[in-house]
Every structure is written in C-alpha cells, then in structure tokens.
Design a protein around this motif. Structure first.
Motif: not given
Length: 444
Positions: A384, A387-388, A380, A352-357
C-alpha cells in the motif's frame, strides 16, 4: 493450498538458535492466526483467567500449528497451545483445565525464575523470542533455547519450560481452585493427565513436548484425583462453553482434517451454525465456491451479527479472487467488530487487491497498532505504501517484515534503502536504524 492464516514467528534470535545451538534441529514454529478461533478460546479462557486474578483483555491464547501435544506460557500475557492438543481435547472442561494450569504458572509467579530480559510476547520481537524458546522445548533443548532467545547466553542453563515438580503440583492445585471459583468442573484436569500417563517411561525423543515441559508423577495424579473428586459431574458445562468449544475445535479441524471427514461429521457438535461453517470450509477446500458460500450464508442467517462468520465469508471469496465481494464481506465484519486487528488486516488486504491504497493504509496501520505480530499485515502495508508513492515507508515496513521472519540480510538491504529515503532523525528513520542494529548484532 488453502488453510488457516499462518505466519512464521522466528526472528534472527530464533534462526541463530536453530542454526547454531540445538543438538536436535528445532522445527519451524508457526502461529495459526484466526480471529474466530482466538475469540472462541478467549471466551473459554475468560472466566478462568478472572478466577486467577488475571485480566482476560490482557491475556491472549494463541495457537501454534503443531500436531504434537503441548501448552505453555512465557510471559504474563500469553498462553500458547498446540493445535494438536486443542484437537485432542474432548470437552470444554479439559481445555479449560489446561488453561487454568497455565494461568496458575503466571499467577503463582513461576515466570519470575525465567530469564528476566524475555521481552513481552505482544511485540514482534518478544514473540519471536518466545517461539524460539518453544522450538527448543519441542526439540528437547529448552534450556539453550531459552538462554539464547532471551539474549542470555551466559545463563543458558536456566530452563524456560522445564518446570519443577513442586511448581507443577502448585499449578495443579491452583488450577483446580480457579476452575471451581469459575463454576467449572475441574475433573477435566484428570482426563488431560490420563492422556499423558506413561509418557515419562518413554525416551525424550518419543515424548510429547507436554511431558517434557510438565514433569509428571504418580503422586501428582493421585493428588489431582483427590482434589477434583468432590466436584466431578456436579457442574455440567454451560451451553456457552459447549458452543465456543465446538466453534474453536470445529473450525480448526475443518481446516486441518480432510474435507470428506469434516462433511461426514459437521453436525456432531450440536450447533447448526457451527455445522454450516464447517461444511463451508470443507467445500471451500474442495474448490466448490457455490456450495461453500451457500453453507456460509446458512451460518450467517443463524447469526447475522457475528463478525467472524462474515470474515470467513470474505476469506472464501478472497481466496477465489472475488475481490469486490470479499471487500464487502470484510467491510461488514469490520462494522460489527471495528477494532479487531485480524479482521482489520483481512479488510485491508482486500482493499489493496481492489486498488484502494489510501483507505488500505489507514486500515492496515490501525490493525498493526493493535497487534504488531502479523507479518501479513506488514507485507500488505508495504504494498500500500509503495502504490501510494511512499517508497521510504514501503522499504521500512519491508525491512521490519523480513526481520520478523528472520531474513536479516534482506532486512538490512531494505532498512539501508529506507534510511536514505526517510528524513534523518524521523520516527521511520529511527525504526530503520533499529533493524540495522539487529542485523549487525546477528553477524557478531
């Protein structure tokens, strides 16, 4: 402040209990969820549980963040131990004797007389009810806690933790048998009992919870000494037991005692990798990333296939905002332990912190399906989902997380929002209705 991962385990029932029931305020009950410590405790418990006829894969040993001394069971699948009691134990046999005694309460059917509608502590709701009762036991009002946490106000006098002396004597005898059957020296039970001798002479407010929830007597002590005398010193602890005991107690103390204290005593356990791990935690708590990672790498060099060391390396990097390196460390841990829910949760957080949702959703849902008791995973997951672009699911998971931590008003708001976004009658919609029902029941 950097610390072991914790989450408050009090649901609406627990909050109602604390707010309206206890004559003495109950302390907040917080679980320490650490994959390494839980695994180490599981290794120490496994032979004892097998000797008791219990399935180690289905019986968890969870640590409550409380410096008082206590251990207890509330259902057939969970043994709770206070962090204070774990730190007080001096040998593996002492800790295993505590676990054997609690396993005896399960195996001997002592739970049958407790509230029948206490839900399984493996669920979030069941855990909240269990720990609501624990809060009551700690504060000295276990009967009310047990009754209300289980939804049984009419039978609130049924004591969840106040075992009878007959039950305690029975658990003592059975615990000794389990220790012997498992090839462990049972005399650790006497050493544990010595810690609590004299507690019954104190007022309830000054007693440790263990003394209140496990009534003692001089007869019990004498019988226990007689039962264990023939075995004392004949079965030294195995190297495995010594190692996992040093690992569990060493990591817990590294996070809870001062870094200076830890560095001065890091090598006392006799295992070099454990000493390096403890040193890494101490330097991490002093915000010295370079020294912390260097110590952690020495521990990993000694045990390169240990997923829990890679997970701790990831935690250190994550808490220093080195998200890419943390993701790699957690990824290694997942490759070594692909189904461990706490490791999966940490990996999902890093994703999640890396943006790989998208990938984070898959990992976090897998973590939640294997252990639904971690509010961090739910937080979390909500991020996610949002963000998705899945706002209905984000609201639903947020509602469930608020319900888990007892914030029912907030839970109701998000559950209402989720109900309007999710397809009527779908699984997610039904889960939102469950939260709404709980919120409404709490207001009655």
């Amino acid at each position: 402040m950097r610390h072991l991962r914790t989450f408050p385990a009090c649901l609406v029932l627990a909050l109602c209990l604390v707010a309206t029931t206890l004559a003495q305020p109950a302390r907040a009950v917080t679980l320490l969820r650490d994959p390494d410590i839980e695994h180490a405790l599981g290794q120490l418990a496994a032979p004892i549980l097998q000797a008791a006829g219990l399935n180690p894969a289905r019986t968890d040993v969870l640590v409550i963040d409380d410096r008082s001394l206590n251990a207890f069971v509330v259902d057939r699948e969970t043994i709770f131990i206070h962090s204070g009691l774990l730190l007080k134990m001096e040998t593996p046999q002492m800790l295993q004797s505590v676990l054997a005694h609690e396993a005896a309460h399960i195996a001997n059917g002592h739970l049958v007389r407790r509230p029948q509608n206490m839900r399984n502590a493996r669920t979030a709701a069941g855990l909240g009810m269990a720990l609501a009762a624990a809060a009551g036991a700690i504060s000295g009002n276990a009967s009310a806690a047990a009754g209300i946490a289980a939804g049984a106000q009419g039978t609130a006098t049924r004591l969840l933790f106040a075992h009878t002396r007959a039950e305690e004597s029975s658990a003592d005898s059975a615990g000794v048998r389990y220790m012997v059957r498992a090839g462990r020296d049972p005399s650790g039970a006497v050493a544990v009992m010595d810690i609590f001798r004299g507690q019954e002479a104190l007022s309830a407010a000054r007693q440790d919870p263990y003394a209140r929830t496990h009534p003692m007597s001089s007869d019990r002590v004498r019988v226990l000494k007689r039962l264990t005398a023939a075995y004392e010193g004949k079965t030294p602890p195995s190297n495995s037991d010594l190692y996992w005991f040093a690992r569990a107690k060493g990591k817990l103390s590294a996070f809870q005692r001062s870094p200076k204290w830890t560095i001065n005593r890091a090598g006392e356990g006799g295992f070099a990798d454990v000493g390096h791990m403890r040193t890494a935690v101490a330097w991490h708590r002093q915000s010295n990333l370079q020294k912390s990672i260097a110590a952690m790498d020495r521990a990993i060099a000694a045990r390169p296939n240990d997923p829990f060391y890679h997970e701790l390396r990831g935690q250190i990097l994550m808490e220093n905002r080195q998200f890419g390196a943390a993701t790699n460390a957690y990824g290694t841990a997942v490759n070594l332990a692909p189904n461990h829910p706490l490791i999966l949760g940490s990996y999902g957080r890093a994703l999640v912190a890396q943006g790989q949702h998208g990938q984070a959703l898959q990992v976090l849902e897998k973590a939640r399906s294997r252990d639904g008791r971690d509010a961090r995973v739910m937080r979390d997951l909500a991020v996610a989902y949002a963000k998705s672009g899945q706002n209905g699911m984000a609201s639903l998971v947020t509602a469930e997380r608020y319900a888990m931590i007892g914030r029912l008003d907030d839970a109701e708001i998000h559950a209402t929002h989720a109900s309007g976004l999710l397809p009527n009658g779908s699984g997610g919609w039904q889960r939102a209705q469950d939260v709404l029902s709980a919120a409404k029941a709490a207001r009655r």
